[in-house]
Enzyme design. Structure first.
Site, PDB file in Angstrom:
ATOM      1  CG  ASP A   7      61.799  18.664  45.567  1.00 23.15           C
ATOM      2  OD1 ASP A   7      62.798  18.911  45.176  1.00 23.15           O
ATOM      3  OD2 ASP A   7      60.628  19.153  44.855  1.00 23.15           O
ATOM      4  CG  ASP A  45      62.300  21.981  38.888  1.00 23.83           C
ATOM      5  OD1 ASP A  45      62.920  21.250  39.525  1.00 23.83           O
ATOM      6  OD2 ASP A  45      61.049  22.669  39.135  1.00 23.83           O
TER       7      ASP A  45
HETATM    8  C1  GLA Z   1      60.946  20.954  42.703  1.00 22.96           C
HETATM    9  C2  GLA Z   1      61.047  19.762  42.092  1.00 22.96           C
HETATM   10  C3  GLA Z   1      59.984  19.689  40.946  1.00 22.96           C
HETATM   11  C4  GLA Z   1      58.544  19.615  41.836  1.00 22.96           C
HETATM   12  C5  GLA Z   1      58.402  20.941  42.545  1.00 22.96           C
HETATM   13  C6  GLA Z   1      57.416  20.832  43.398  1.00 22.96           C
HETATM   14  O1  GLA Z   1      60.966  22.139  42.047  1.00 22.96           O
HETATM   15  O2  GLA Z   1      62.222  19.827  41.401  1.00 22.96           O
HETATM   16  O3  GLA Z   1      60.043  18.434  40.185  1.00 22.96           O
HETATM   17  O4  GLA Z   1      58.563  18.353  42.239  1.00 22.96           O
HETATM   18  O5  GLA Z   1      59.583  20.900  43.388  1.00 22.96           O
HETATM   19  O6  GLA Z   1      57.052  21.785  44.091  1.00 22.96           O
END
Ligand code: GLA
Length: 424
Positions: free
Chosen positions: A160, A215
């Protein structure tokens, strides 16, 4: 030319210099394992349904369900534990350690359990100093952490981009990629940098898939404003992906984020979302609670004909051929001369389509292929109802309900002459 010792010395030196330069280049660029993810990775990830609410018992139940529901047989093999598996601190040697309450037997035990069911194991961390949920991140520990993942039997790492202020994305992901390669364990490297630094332009030698947006959320046309950032809806992500098709291919995929299927969207939107992700040659990473999957959700996630479009070995992301009156026509060339064609109705009302195959010659300049139904007649199979809808000699007429799709496979005529030649 006369050879004497001086000439020979010169030649040896030149050869050595050439050897050193080429070997150092190959070390610098020897990054990801190129034999992995030749089709888009398929699996399950804990984040979208569970966030921080994960523990050993429920994870094992989910692994069991991945097998008993038929998901594994349908091709979903990567079982990925996302954020929040970690203890708040590293151990005294600086090693990562699992949260002792959630995972009392550690992560290797989970990896062993996943492998014992014939699945592959995935874990999560972050290129920044801390993960998005504020657990220890990897910055400065890349090689140490890569060894830890290998020791847990990890086959897939999602990496990430939180808490990464002042860090160069290409450099950070490249370092982790090299660290994974150095373990000598084949590990799919999933870059989750949200498209901020255009990873599609530089990540092909580094990772196997890269997120293209922030996301996903369970929304059809508009994401949710979270203050400092917004989630992305299905259609917003789709529009972003349309610009990026040239960057995807076997071993390096655009990642429009995980599936929201089976999490409460209406069935037509679930079906459209799954079909579109398949057309996009997107990684298919489910995120629903597999223990409570309805028949309807199972039927969507395990539709083998739609999955075959996604997993097609030539690995070409669909082209948006036409947008007319809220209906889009997407076209994906497949191995052996077949094509997948998807009609998407973005609007709130049913639309009647009338697609004249012979009048529409689809030129795909990216791969220099043409769908010309004037010169070749294909039979048409509806990949949801499984019905044969005639051939491309007739105009295809159909009603596509609101927020739904019609996906067909155009089956190329058998090449009889080639078969005969082979027999002889
Ligand atoms: C980010 C990523 C998500 C998930 C969260 C976890 O937002 O884009 O897909 O992995 O972190 O904290």
């Amino acid at each position: 030319m006369r050879y004497n010792w001086t000439n020979l010395n010169f030649l040896i030196k030149a050869f050595l210099i050439f050897f050193l330069i080429t070997s150092s280049i190959s070390v610098t660029f020897a990054q990801k394992d190129r034999s992995l993810a030749l089709t888009p990775p398929m699996g399950w990830n804990s984040w979208n349904s569970f966030g921080p609410r994960i523990n050993e018992e429920m994870i094992k139940q989910m692994v069991d369900s991945m097998v008993s529901t038929g998901m594994k047989d349908a091709g979903y093999v990567y079982f990925v534990i996302d954020d929040c598996w970690l203890a708040r601190d590293r151990d005294s040697q600086g090693n990562l350690q699992a949260d002792p309450t959630k995972f009392p037997h550690g992560m290797k035990a989970i990896g062993d359990y996943v492998h014992s069911k014939g699945l592959k194991f995935g874990m999560y961390n972050c290129a920044g100093t801390m993960t998005c949920a504020d657990f220890p991140g990897t910055r400065g520990h890349e090689y140490q952490d890569a060894l830890y993942y290998a020791s847990c039997g990890v086959d897939y790492l999602k990496f990430d981009w939180c808490n990464s202020d002042g860090i160069n994305a290409k450099e950070a992901y490249s370092t982790m990629s090299k660290a994974l390669t150095a373990t000598k364990r084949p590990i799919v490297f999933s870059i989750c940098e949200w498209g901020e630094n255009k990873p599609w332009e530089w990540a092909e030698p580094i990772g196997h898939l890269w997120r293209t947006t922030t996301d996903i959320s369970k929304n059809w046309s508009k994401g949710i404003n979270k203050g400092t950032w917004s989630t992305q809806s299905i259609l917003e992500i789709l529009d972003k992906e349309a610009e990026l098709r040239k960057y995807a291919g076997p071993g390096h995929w655009n990642d429009p984020d995980m599936l929201e299927v089976g999490k409460g969207l209406p069935v037509n939107e679930d079906r459209a979302h799954f079909t579109l992700w398949s057309m996009l040659a997107a990684p298919l990473i489910a995120g629903n609670d597999l223990r409570k999957m309805s028949r309807q959700t199972t039927n969507i996630l395990t539709n083998k004909d739609v999955i075959a479009v996604n997993q097609d070995s030539i690995g070409i992301q669909a082209l948006r051929y036409e947008r007319k009156d809220s209906v889009e026509t997407w076209v994906k060339p497949l191995k052996g001369g077949d094509w997948a064609v998807c009609f998407l109705n973005r609007s709130l009302v049913t639309k009647t389509i009338a697609f004249d195959w012979t009048a529409n010659i689809v030129k795909d300049d990216l791969i220099n292929k043409e769908l010309n139904c004037g010169t070749k007649t294909y039979s048409i199979v509806d990949l949801w109802t499984k019905k044969v809808l005639g051939s491309t000699q007739k105009v295809l007429k159909a009603n596509v309900p609101s927020h739904d799709v019609l996906i067909v496979r155009l089956v190329a005529p058998q090449q009889k002459s080639i078969k005969k030649q082979k027999k002889n």
